[in-house]
Motif scaffolding. Sequence first.
Motif, PDB file in Angstrom:
ATOM      1  N   PHE A  67      50.772  14.930  36.464  1.00  0.00           N
ATOM      2  CA  PHE A  67      49.426  14.678  35.967  1.00  0.00           C
ATOM      3  C   PHE A  67      48.839  15.974  35.408  1.00  0.00           C
ATOM      4  O   PHE A  67      49.095  17.072  35.928  1.00  0.00           O
ATOM      5  CB  PHE A  67      48.514  14.174  37.088  1.00  0.00           C
ATOM      6  N   ASP A  68      48.016  15.823  34.381  1.00  0.00           N
ATOM      7  CA  ASP A  68      47.334  16.979  33.810  1.00  0.00           C
ATOM      8  C   ASP A  68      45.928  16.574  33.396  1.00  0.00           C
ATOM      9  O   ASP A  68      45.683  15.419  33.041  1.00  0.00           O
ATOM     10  CB  ASP A  68      48.097  17.515  32.605  1.00  0.00           C
ATOM     11  N   ILE A  69      45.015  17.518  33.451  1.00  0.00           N
ATOM     12  CA  ILE A  69      43.624  17.250  33.119  1.00  0.00           C
ATOM     13  C   ILE A  69      43.197  18.199  32.005  1.00  0.00           C
ATOM     14  O   ILE A  69      43.638  19.357  31.943  1.00  0.00           O
ATOM     15  CB  ILE A  69      42.720  17.404  34.364  1.00  0.00           C
ATOM     16  N   SER A  70      42.351  17.703  31.123  1.00  0.00           N
ATOM     17  CA  SER A  70      41.817  18.527  30.040  1.00  0.00           C
ATOM     18  C   SER A  70      40.414  18.041  29.709  1.00  0.00           C
ATOM     19  O   SER A  70      39.984  16.973  30.163  1.00  0.00           O
ATOM     20  CB  SER A  70      42.722  18.446  28.806  1.00  0.00           C
ATOM     21  N   ARG A  71      39.710  18.850  28.918  1.00  0.00           N
ATOM     22  CA  ARG A  71      38.356  18.483  28.542  1.00  0.00           C
ATOM     23  C   ARG A  71      38.097  18.899  27.112  1.00  0.00           C
ATOM     24  O   ARG A  71      38.701  19.841  26.594  1.00  0.00           O
ATOM     25  CB  ARG A  71      37.334  19.126  29.487  1.00  0.00           C
ATOM     26  N   ASP A  72      37.159  18.190  26.492  1.00  0.00           N
ATOM     27  CA  ASP A  72      36.730  18.511  25.130  1.00  0.00           C
ATOM     28  C   ASP A  72      35.213  18.615  25.157  1.00  0.00           C
ATOM     29  O   ASP A  72      34.511  17.595  25.147  1.00  0.00           O
ATOM     30  CB  ASP A  72      37.205  17.432  24.164  1.00  0.00           C
ATOM     31  N   THR A  74      33.265  19.486  22.898  1.00  0.00           N
ATOM     32  CA  THR A  74      32.616  19.061  21.653  1.00  0.00           C
ATOM     33  C   THR A  74      32.351  17.564  21.651  1.00  0.00           C
ATOM     34  O   THR A  74      31.525  17.072  20.877  1.00  0.00           O
ATOM     35  CB  THR A  74      33.469  19.418  20.432  1.00  0.00           C
ATOM     36  N   LYS A  75      33.068  16.840  22.507  1.00  0.00           N
ATOM     37  CA  LYS A  75      32.930  15.385  22.558  1.00  0.00           C
ATOM     38  C   LYS A  75      32.312  14.896  23.865  1.00  0.00           C
ATOM     39  O   LYS A  75      32.112  13.686  24.034  1.00  0.00           O
ATOM     40  CB  LYS A  75      34.302  14.715  22.383  1.00  0.00           C
ATOM     41  N   ASP A  76      32.055  15.812  24.788  1.00  0.00           N
ATOM     42  CA  ASP A  76      31.570  15.424  26.118  1.00  0.00           C
ATOM     43  C   ASP A  76      32.524  14.425  26.774  1.00  0.00           C
ATOM     44  O   ASP A  76      32.112  13.408  27.338  1.00  0.00           O
ATOM     45  CB  ASP A  76      30.160  14.842  26.064  1.00  0.00           C
ATOM     46  N   GLU A  77      33.799  14.740  26.681  1.00  0.00           N
ATOM     47  CA  GLU A  77      34.829  13.894  27.263  1.00  0.00           C
ATOM     48  C   GLU A  77      35.839  14.739  28.031  1.00  0.00           C
ATOM     49  O   GLU A  77      36.051  15.914  27.713  1.00  0.00           O
ATOM     50  CB  GLU A  77      35.580  13.120  26.170  1.00  0.00           C
ATOM     51  N   TYR A  78      36.466  14.116  29.019  1.00  0.00           N
ATOM     52  CA  TYR A  78      37.607  14.753  29.625  1.00  0.00           C
ATOM     53  C   TYR A  78      38.663  13.695  29.906  1.00  0.00           C
ATOM     54  O   TYR A  78      38.394  12.498  29.801  1.00  0.00           O
ATOM     55  CB  TYR A  78      37.228  15.572  30.858  1.00  0.00           C
ATOM     56  N   TYR A  79      39.872  14.171  30.223  1.00  0.00           N
ATOM     57  CA  TYR A  79      41.026  13.291  30.163  1.00  0.00           C
ATOM     58  C   TYR A  79      41.952  13.533  31.358  1.00  0.00           C
ATOM     59  O   TYR A  79      41.991  14.622  31.926  1.00  0.00           O
ATOM     60  CB  TYR A  79      41.807  13.547  28.866  1.00  0.00           C
ATOM     61  N   LEU A  80      42.708  12.501  31.668  1.00  0.00           N
ATOM     62  CA  LEU A  80      43.762  12.601  32.671  1.00  0.00           C
ATOM     63  C   LEU A  80      45.041  12.062  32.052  1.00  0.00           C
ATOM     64  O   LEU A  80      45.129  10.869  31.758  1.00  0.00           O
ATOM     65  CB  LEU A  80      43.411  11.811  33.933  1.00  0.00           C
ATOM     66  N   GLN A  81      45.981  12.943  31.831  1.00  0.00           N
ATOM     67  CA  GLN A  81      47.292  12.548  31.328  1.00  0.00           C
ATOM     68  C   GLN A  81      48.206  12.313  32.520  1.00  0.00           C
ATOM     69  O   GLN A  81      48.413  13.220  33.337  1.00  0.00           O
ATOM     70  CB  GLN A  81      47.877  13.635  30.425  1.00  0.00           C
ATOM     71  N   MET A  82      48.745  11.114  32.609  1.00  0.00           N
ATOM     72  CA  MET A  82      49.607  10.753  33.733  1.00  0.00           C
ATOM     73  C   MET A  82      50.988  10.396  33.212  1.00  0.00           C
ATOM     74  O   MET A  82      51.133   9.469  32.405  1.00  0.00           O
ATOM     75  CB  MET A  82      49.005   9.564  34.496  1.00  0.00           C
ATOM     76  N   ASN A  83      51.980  11.125  33.669  1.00  0.00           N
ATOM     77  CA  ASN A  83      53.359  10.908  33.256  1.00  0.00           C
ATOM     78  C   ASN A  83      54.213  10.526  34.456  1.00  0.00           C
ATOM     79  O   ASN A  83      53.826  10.743  35.604  1.00  0.00           O
ATOM     80  CB  ASN A  83      53.913  12.177  32.607  1.00  0.00           C
ATOM     81  N   SER A  84      55.369   9.967  34.169  1.00  0.00           N
ATOM     82  CA  SER A  84      56.319   9.584  35.222  1.00  0.00           C
ATOM     83  C   SER A  84      55.619   8.789  36.319  1.00  0.00           C
ATOM     84  O   SER A  84      55.763   9.068  37.515  1.00  0.00           O
ATOM     85  CB  SER A  84      56.990  10.827  35.810  1.00  0.00           C
ATOM     86  N   LEU A  85      54.879   7.790  35.903  1.00  0.00           N
ATOM     87  CA  LEU A  85      54.091   7.011  36.861  1.00  0.00           C
ATOM     88  C   LEU A  85      54.972   6.223  37.813  1.00  0.00           C
ATOM     89  O   LEU A  85      56.075   5.783  37.447  1.00  0.00           O
ATOM     90  CB  LEU A  85      53.138   6.078  36.115  1.00  0.00           C
ATOM     91  N   LYS A  86      54.471   6.068  39.025  1.00  0.00           N
ATOM     92  CA  LYS A  86      55.186   5.361  40.087  1.00  0.00           C
ATOM     93  C   LYS A  86      54.337   4.187  40.573  1.00  0.00           C
ATOM     94  O   LYS A  86      53.102   4.229  40.459  1.00  0.00           O
ATOM     95  CB  LYS A  86      55.436   6.317  41.260  1.00  0.00           C
ATOM     96  N   PRO A  87      54.950   3.166  41.135  1.00  0.00           N
ATOM     97  CA  PRO A  87      54.164   2.040  41.652  1.00  0.00           C
ATOM     98  C   PRO A  87      53.090   2.471  42.651  1.00  0.00           C
ATOM     99  O   PRO A  87      52.005   1.867  42.687  1.00  0.00           O
ATOM    100  CB  PRO A  87      55.223   1.157  42.312  1.00  0.00           C
ATOM    101  N   GLU A  88      53.350   3.510  43.412  1.00  0.00           N
ATOM    102  CA  GLU A  88      52.359   3.976  44.384  1.00  0.00           C
ATOM    103  C   GLU A  88      51.160   4.665  43.738  1.00  0.00           C
ATOM    104  O   GLU A  88      50.190   5.002  44.423  1.00  0.00           O
ATOM    105  CB  GLU A  88      52.992   4.912  45.428  1.00  0.00           C
ATOM    106  N   ASN A  89      51.210   4.869  42.435  1.00  0.00           N
ATOM    107  CA  ASN A  89      50.055   5.407  41.715  1.00  0.00           C
ATOM    108  C   ASN A  89      49.065   4.308  41.325  1.00  0.00           C
ATOM    109  O   ASN A  89      48.016   4.595  40.739  1.00  0.00           O
ATOM    110  CB  ASN A  89      50.498   6.140  40.448  1.00  0.00           C
TER     111      ASN A  89
END
Length: 121
Positions: A67-72, A74-89
């Motif tokens: 997982f990785d987090i970022s923010r922008d 200029t847009k008043d937004e932030y994000y959560l990038q989730m990779n290699s997801l598992k059923p327990e997520n």
Amino acid sequence: QVQLVESGGGLVQAGGSLRLSCGVSGIRFSIYSMAWYRQAPGKQREFIAGITTGGSANIPDSVRGRFDISRDNTKDEYYLQMNSLKPENTAVYYCNTGLSLLLGVRPGPYWGQGTQVTVSS
């Protein structure tokens, strides 16, 4: 009025990826740290990622590297990038912020409504 609105949740197969977004209004976005929490059925809400005003990430061992987090600011937004997801997520994922937010320690008072992420096996 502070509003946090999540988007990007859905159904994904194990091993897949999703990117969640959180749009924020009603506060001066750039001076707030931001966090993501999740709550699985029957479990307590847990911290899974945070980002400081300067862009430094705080990600617990349980999801670090996937997982990785970022923010922008200029847009008043932030994000959560989730990779290699598992059923327990599988969980409802929430935006969170507030001046009292301490990343990984204490949530802030403002929450989004949550977005469902379901990972199928």
